[in-house]
Design a protein around this motif. Sequence first.
Motif, mmCIF file in Angstrom:
data_model
loop_
_atom_site.group_PDB
_atom_site.id
_atom_site.type_symbol
_atom_site.label_atom_id
_atom_site.label_comp_id
_atom_site.label_asym_id
_atom_site.label_seq_id
_atom_site.Cartn_x
_atom_site.Cartn_y
_atom_site.Cartn_z
ATOM 1 N N SER A 123 0.856 -1.179 0.000
ATOM 2 C CA SER A 123 0.000 0.000 0.000
ATOM 3 C C SER A 123 0.893 1.229 0.000
ATOM 4 O O SER A 123 1.975 1.221 0.580
ATOM 5 C CB SER A 123 -0.909 0.012 1.235
ATOM 6 N N LYS A 172 -4.410 -6.805 3.215
ATOM 7 C CA LYS A 172 -4.601 -5.823 2.138
ATOM 8 C C LYS A 172 -6.090 -5.621 1.857
ATOM 9 O O LYS A 172 -6.530 -4.513 1.554
ATOM 10 C CB LYS A 172 -3.876 -6.289 0.871
ATOM 11 N N ASN A 175 -7.321 -3.183 4.264
ATOM 12 C CA ASN A 175 -6.854 -1.870 3.829
ATOM 13 C C ASN A 175 -7.802 -1.272 2.784
ATOM 14 O O ASN A 175 -8.225 -0.116 2.891
ATOM 15 C CB ASN A 175 -5.443 -2.015 3.248
#
Length: 287
Positions: A123, A172, A175
Amino acid sequence: MAKCAFIGLGVMGFPMAGHLQAKGHEVTVWNRTHAKAEKWVETHGGKMAASPAGAAEGAEFVFACVGNDDDLRQVTTGPGGAFEGLHAGAIFIDNTTASAGVARELHAAAAEHGADFIDAPVSGGQAGAENGVLTVMCGGDEAPYARAEPVIGCFARSCRLLGPSGSGQLTKMVNQICIAGLVQGLAEGLAFAQKAGLDGEAVVDVISKGAAGSWQMENRHKTMLADQFDFGFAVDWMRKDLGICLAEARENGASLPVAALVDQFYAQVQQMGGGRWDTSSLIKRLG
């Protein structure tokens, strides 16, 4: 210094591989588009290979950053894939945002070669890759992670092992779920400010100092107010990622009503011709 390979030289992989070379590692690259690999060698030095298997041959660490599960399978276990060139003891580090299922699948496939596999999605976007300050979320076994962490650090500000194989991809997903809601909230707030006749810049200057502040607000509000959307992660890729999140949620029973709704909003942005606009373009559908 280690012998490394890097497979996939897109907007993320190109600078990430460059940081490895700049830190003194011996890097061999492969890219589906031959010209991109040639450009990387001209820019950074190092070597290029004719296939993923050729890039991986003799490498201690093999990185990949490609598009999706199918792309990842093609460059690993497909004909001429990197796993054909893996030697026992090598570590394959996958920086692709993909499913947790494919991470576990490739973890098992690497073990058949006596190698290790770490799912390590990132990220921070293109700017984070170019500046070497990505956040890397990892899944895999502790011993190979400990060996790989210093090398990953060439392009990372933060790197952490979150659990067994697939845990990096699952993190992720968290996220992306959080980002989706934040960007939609910011889009609605800025659109509301404009409709109310407020100075959007002044409003953000005040509220960003309080509980409403976020990375998205700080880094995207100006371009959103200026109707400019060429500054980050593309809508097409966000829809791919949210699709992975929603599929995983169907498997594990998680409820993602906001993520599902925002995914449909991004579908509307795609219908407006904004598939390559950055994710802050959600505000376009509120005009």
